[in-house]
Write a protein that holds these residues in place. Structure first.
Motif, short mmCIF file in Angstrom:
data_model
loop_
_atom_site.label_atom_id
_atom_site.label_comp_id
_atom_site.label_asym_id
_atom_site.label_seq_id
_atom_site.Cartn_x
_atom_site.Cartn_y
_atom_site.Cartn_z
N ASP A 1 33.67 35.72 40.37
CA ASP A 1 34.64 35.63 41.45
C ASP A 1 33.89 36.00 42.72
O ASP A 1 33.52 37.15 42.95
N THR B 1 42.76 31.21 49.47
CA THR B 1 43.76 31.88 50.31
C THR B 1 43.08 32.80 51.34
O THR B 1 43.64 33.05 52.40
N LYS B 2 41.89 33.27 51.00
CA LYS B 2 41.23 34.28 51.82
C LYS B 2 40.35 33.61 52.89
O LYS B 2 40.86 33.08 53.85
N SER C 1 39.33 32.62 45.66
CA SER C 1 40.69 32.56 46.15
C SER C 1 40.56 31.95 47.54
O SER C 1 40.15 32.62 48.48
N TYR D 1 39.76 42.24 41.01
CA TYR D 1 41.00 42.07 41.77
C TYR D 1 42.18 42.56 40.92
O TYR D 1 42.20 42.30 39.71
N THR E 1 34.88 35.43 45.87
CA THR E 1 35.80 35.40 47.02
C THR E 1 35.29 36.24 48.20
O THR E 1 35.31 35.79 49.34
N SER F 1 46.59 28.58 43.40
CA SER F 1 46.25 29.92 43.93
C SER F 1 44.98 30.39 43.23
O SER F 1 44.53 29.76 42.26
N GLY F 2 44.46 31.51 43.70
CA GLY F 2 43.30 32.10 43.02
C GLY F 2 43.67 32.49 41.59
O GLY F 2 42.89 32.26 40.66
N MET F 3 44.85 33.04 41.41
CA MET F 3 45.28 33.46 40.07
C MET F 3 45.50 32.28 39.15
O MET F 3 45.24 32.37 37.94
N GLU G 1 33.14 40.20 39.38
CA GLU G 1 33.37 39.95 40.79
C GLU G 1 32.23 40.59 41.55
O GLU G 1 31.91 41.76 41.31
C1 LIG Z 1 43.16 37.37 46.32
C2 LIG Z 1 42.16 37.36 45.25
C3 LIG Z 1 42.40 36.70 44.04
C4 LIG Z 1 43.70 36.01 43.76
O1 LIG Z 1 43.91 34.92 44.59
P1 LIG Z 1 45.39 34.39 45.03
O2 LIG Z 1 45.07 33.23 45.87
O3 LIG Z 1 46.07 35.53 45.71
O4 LIG Z 1 46.09 34.04 43.74
C5 LIG Z 1 41.40 36.71 43.09
N1 LIG Z 1 40.23 37.34 43.29
C6 LIG Z 1 39.96 38.00 44.43
C7 LIG Z 1 38.65 38.67 44.61
C8 LIG Z 1 40.91 38.03 45.45
O5 LIG Z 1 40.64 38.70 46.59
#
Ligand SMILES: *Cc1c(COP(=O)(O)O)cnc(C)c1O
Length: 403
Positions: free
Chosen positions: A176, A200-201, A198, A111, A178, A85-87, A149
């Motif tokens: 970061d 995920t996004k 991340s 975040y 993202t 994951s991002g975290m 970020e």
């Molecule tokens: C969502 C997000 C994270 C964390 O990522 P996960 O995949 O939810 O663990 C970190 N930084 C930013 C900017 C995010 O939007």
């Protein structure tokens, strides 16, 4: 090759006749040559990206490796390491930093999860929060990392990466990225040591796969991060890696379409009588030059405030029919939320004030729906939640907010 071509051509399988790299779900691999397997294991434990025998899925997986190679090409880095994951990515970064020092400088806002992790004392690191302009002063002899970020979540504050890297001196800067996606911004080209996503996004892009990735300018850092991944086990699942490699192929098109919508939506929001303020990267005089210098466009995220505070903001959110009320971002569909109530709730009120996150701030991740459908939805919700008198507000609260 240009980015658009790189994204697509890079997705062809390099092995066998398969046009697409097959998904390898094996957790273990046969070890007919025991000595070779032992040497491979040793290489992985020292941070090698590949070895003749993959041995075990926590050490190596072809789909994960494929995704990492694409990311290195896109970000212009020496190597990339993907995590669950991002975290998990940010945790590994901080663990690596804790082997070099006891102190981290963080630029607010971040975040909510990152903010929480930094202040949790779970990793034994001291943290100094400093605005971008004060980072130089905040650095101590024992500072191992500067974390920023840009654009920042959720205020969309833009930080000049090159200036920050200069202020940080020999301390590595992690960005970061993202919100920018690897399409719009490459932090390493501006002096950052690390670019984090991340996945995920935007990279996944369809809200159906979780993961994170970090690209390093220096292969030594990359090897250490791989060692941490193997030892702590926060590995990316091969199915998610496949989803990200596929997502990258359409990332350019998605970002372009969603950014076009966002640019138009930001302008329409700005012009609407019920909207107090709109933040969109490059919308202020001070951020415009930085956006032009380090981004290929303003992106797909907008933050805005309505006249009438959090009550009004929540009424607006409940009146929406098309935009989905949900955390997360970067999906092909539009997601909307109020950070102080959800993603940045863990940050706490005082810290939110420090990060300049107003209670009534609304964050929208603009999707690829037709612009007119999106705007009609937003416009009717703005109308539904139109200015109300104090008496109305009391009545609404008393009746459970039925408006
Ligand atoms: C969502 C997000 C994270 C964390 O990522 P996960 O995949 O939810 O663990 C970190 N930084 C930013 C900017 C995010 O939007």
């Amino acid at each position: 090759m240009r980015t658009e071509t790189k994204l697509i051509v890079g997705s062809r399988s390099r092995k066998g006749l398969s046009h697409v790299l097959p998904i390898d779900l094996s957790t273990t691999y046969r070890t007919p040559d025991l000595e070779q397997a032992a040497r491979s294991l040793e290489a992985f434990s020292q941070g090698a990206a590949t070895a003749p025998n993959p041995v075990y899925a926590r050490l190596s997986n072809p789909n994960v490796e494929d995704f990492e190679m694409r990311m290195s090409a896109l970000e212009g880095g020496a190597d990339s390491i993907a995590f669950a994951s991002g975290m998990a990515t940010i945790s590994a970064l901080l663990l690596e930093a804790s082997t070099r020092g006891t102190h981290v400088v963080a630029v607010p806002p971040l975040y909510g999860g990152t903010h929480h992790l930094l202040n949790s004392e779970l990793l034994g690191l001291r943290v100094t929060w400093a605005t971008a302009g004060r980072v130089g002063d905040a650095i101590e002899a024992d500072t191992a990392l500067v974390l920023v970020e840009t654009p920042a979540n959720p205020t969309l504050t833009v930080t000049d990466i090159a200036r920050l890297a200069a202020a940080a001196g020999s301390v590595p800067v992690a960005v970061d990225s993202t919100f920018a996606t690897p399409i719009l911004q490459q932090p390493l080209a501006h002096g950052a040591q690390f670019a984090i996503h991340s996945a995920t996004k935007f990279i996944g892009g369809h809200s159906d796969a979780m993961g994170g990735v970090i690209t390093c300018a220096d292969p030594t850092f990359a090897a250490r991060l791989r060692q941490i991944r193997i030892a702590t086990g926060a590995v990316l699942h091969p199915l998610a890696a496949h989803a990200f490699s596929r997502g990258l192929q359409t990332l350019g098109m998605r970002v372009e379409a969603q950014q076009q919508n966002a640019t138009a939506l930001a302008a329409r929001l700005e012009a609407h009588a019920n909207v107090l303020s709109v933040t969109y990267p490059g919308s202020t005089e001070s951020s415009r030059a930085t956006v032009r210098r380090q981004m290929r466009g303003p992106g797909t995220m907008i933050s805005f405030r309505l006249a009438g505070g959090a009550v009004r903001a929540d009424a607006f959110l409940s009146a929406l029919r098309l935009a989905v009320p949900a955390v997360s971002l970067g999906s092909v569909d539009t997601l909307i939320q109020r950070p102080a109530a959800l993603t940045h709730q863990v940050v706490g009120e005082a810290e939110r004030q420090r990060g300049q996150i107003p209670e009534d701030l609304i964050r929208i991740s603009v999707g690829a729906e037709h612009l007119d459908d999106l705007w009609e939805d937003v416009e009717q919700a703005l109308f539904e939640s139109a200015p109300i008198s104090i008496d109305d507000k009391v009545m609404c609260t008393a009746s459970g907010g039925a408006f």
